[in-house]
Design a protein around this motif. Structure first.
Motif, PDB file in Angstrom:
ATOM      1  N   GLN A  78      97.681  46.850  24.360  1.00  0.00           N
ATOM      2  CA  GLN A  78      96.252  46.592  24.110  1.00  0.00           C
ATOM      3  C   GLN A  78      95.948  45.120  24.346  1.00  0.00           C
ATOM      4  OE1 GLN A  78      95.083  47.599  20.006  1.00  0.00           O
ATOM      5  NE2 GLN A  78      93.618  45.903  20.127  1.00  0.00           N
ATOM      6  N   SER A 131      92.412  40.119  12.004  1.00  0.00           N
ATOM      7  CA  SER A 131      91.564  40.792  11.018  1.00  0.00           C
ATOM      8  C   SER A 131      90.086  40.703  11.396  1.00  0.00           C
ATOM      9  CB  SER A 131      91.815  40.228   9.613  1.00  0.00           C
ATOM     10  OG  SER A 131      91.411  38.886   9.551  1.00  0.00           O
ATOM     11  N   THR A 132      89.719  39.760  12.266  1.00  0.00           N
ATOM     12  CA  THR A 132      88.315  39.623  12.687  1.00  0.00           C
ATOM     13  C   THR A 132      88.139  39.723  14.201  1.00  0.00           C
ATOM     14  OG1 THR A 132      88.540  37.228  12.905  1.00  0.00           O
ATOM     15  CG2 THR A 132      87.808  38.057  10.763  1.00  0.00           C
ATOM     16  N   ASN A 133      89.229  39.661  14.953  1.00  0.00           N
ATOM     17  CA  ASN A 133      89.211  39.616  16.432  1.00  0.00           C
ATOM     18  C   ASN A 133      88.596  38.330  16.957  1.00  0.00           C
ATOM     19  OD1 ASN A 133      90.454  42.097  16.571  1.00  0.00           O
ATOM     20  ND2 ASN A 133      88.578  43.233  17.025  1.00  0.00           N
TER      21      ASN A 133
HETATM   22  C1  LIG Z   1      89.223  44.507  16.768  1.00  0.00           C
HETATM   23  O1  LIG Z   1      89.393  45.109  18.054  1.00  0.00           O
HETATM   24  C2  LIG Z   1      90.034  46.375  17.989  1.00  0.00           C
HETATM   25  C3  LIG Z   1      90.290  46.829  19.426  1.00  0.00           C
HETATM   26  O2  LIG Z   1      89.150  46.714  20.218  1.00  0.00           O
HETATM   27  C4  LIG Z   1      89.187  47.344  17.190  1.00  0.00           C
HETATM   28  O3  LIG Z   1      89.856  48.591  17.101  1.00  0.00           O
HETATM   29  C5  LIG Z   1      88.970  46.773  15.788  1.00  0.00           C
HETATM   30  O4  LIG Z   1      88.090  47.614  15.071  1.00  0.00           O
HETATM   31  C6  LIG Z   1      88.374  45.381  15.878  1.00  0.00           C
HETATM   32  N1  LIG Z   1      88.293  44.794  14.528  1.00  0.00           N
HETATM   33  C7  LIG Z   1      87.210  44.196  14.063  1.00  0.00           C
HETATM   34  C8  LIG Z   1      87.297  43.654  12.677  1.00  0.00           C
HETATM   35  O5  LIG Z   1      86.195  44.072  14.725  1.00  0.00           O
END
Ligand SMILES: *[C@@H]1O[C@H](CO)[C@@H](O)[C@H](O)[C@H]1NC(C)=O
Length: 296
Positions: free
Chosen positions: A74, A133-135
């Motif tokens: 990923q 945790s936040t991306n």
């Molecule tokens: C971060 O990205 C992943 C993959 O796209 C997703 O599944 C996840 O919900 C995201 N997390 C947040 C906190 O946005």
């Protein structure tokens, strides 16, 4: 190539994008390997993921990748502040799960022209963090000279990162009162640093893909020569630069302890002491090797 030990298995990456595991039998890894996941491109950096079961990969072309325990690959991130990464290079993961990594250059890609970046001698590298945790991807430092290897300090308060053409590694504080500050860690290295790894026993191991040869010294001293870069880029990638490769161990304060260099060490990109041995990977050889470290 990058590798990291994970208890009894050894995740390794070969330059071709294959990603394999070697099983360890006691102190000695057996030459028994299996294809694990295909990440493609040129995986340059590798670390155990935040959950200690997945793996985080710095892949030169695509960016920061996650290989899940089920072997699914990923993409975590491939840009920051509107600038795409062009040469994702080093990575390490803190015990709180935060991922620290480098983009050696937002200007030049690995294939063919990364030597141009080094020769141009301008800072196009960045040190970044990715919070799973936040991306969120955050630029911690910019204008770095070919930002390469990165490792957490064992106290988790700073990260050490290496800048190849200026032959130094610096410390960036991530916690405490010096948070956000950068300071010298080790300078004037005897070669061009690639990956840096911590051995869990008080020493960092810095790999030199190339020693400091005469032709490099001349190139670095006369900037106008670097401008004729397409030609020089080819010259500079001649085998001479791959000699004088090695691995330097330094203390937690960046004091050099020992330089391991011999003819079998060739274009070393990563080195790490495990038990009595120094294991290393090479830019040009499709295998990992080890040498016994004498206690003399
Ligand atoms: C971060 O990205 C992943 C993959 O796209 C997703 O599944 C996840 O919900 C995201 N997390 C947040 C906190 O946005």
């Amino acid at each position: 190539m990058g590798f990291c030990p994970a208890r009894r298995i050894w995740p390794m990456m070969l330059g071709t994008g294959f990603f394999i595991l070697a099983r360890e039998d006691g102190d000695v890894p057996k030459a028994e390997v299996e294809d694990w996941a295909w990440v493609g491109g040129r995986p340059l950096g590798l670390a155990l993921g935040p959950d200690r079961r997945s793996l985080v990969v710095a892949e030169a072309d695509k960016g920061l990748l996650l290989v899940k325990p089920n072997r699914e690959v990923q993409l975590l991130t491939d840009e920051a502040e509107g600038l795409k990464f062009k040469l994702t290079d080093g990575v390490d993961v803190a015990s709180d799960g935060m991922i620290y990594f480098t983009d050696a250059s937002y200007k030049y890609k690995l294939h063919g022209d990364h030597m141009l970046d080094i020769l141009e001698g301008r800072p196009h590298g960045r040190l970044l963090s990715f919070d799973p945790s936040t991306n969120h991807t955050v630029v911690l430092l910019r204008d770095l000279y070919f930002a390469n290897g990165v490792t957490l300090s064992p106290d988790q308060r700073s990260v050490i990162f290496c800048e190849t053409p200026v032959r130094r590694c610096q410390r960036y504080h991530i916690h405490g009162e010096k948070k956000g500050e950068v300071e010298a860690f080790v300078e004037n290295l005897p070669g061009f640093p690639d990956n840096i790894r911590y051995d869990g026993e008080g020493h960092y191991w810095i790999a030199f893909a190339a020693g400091r040869t005469r032709s490099w010294d001349i190139l670095m001293r006369y900037p106008f020569l670097r401008k004729i870069s397409p030609v020089l880029g080819k010259l500079a990638s001649l085998p001479e630069l791959e000699r004088d490769s090695g691995v330097l161990s330094v203390t937690l304060d960046g004091k050099p302890v020992a330089l391991h260099s011999d003819q079998s060490l060739y274009a070393v990109t990563v080195g790490l002491k495990i038990g009595k041995h120094l294991y290393y990977g090479s830019l040009t050889k499709p295998y990992i090797s080890r040498i016994e470290l004498s206690q003399a």
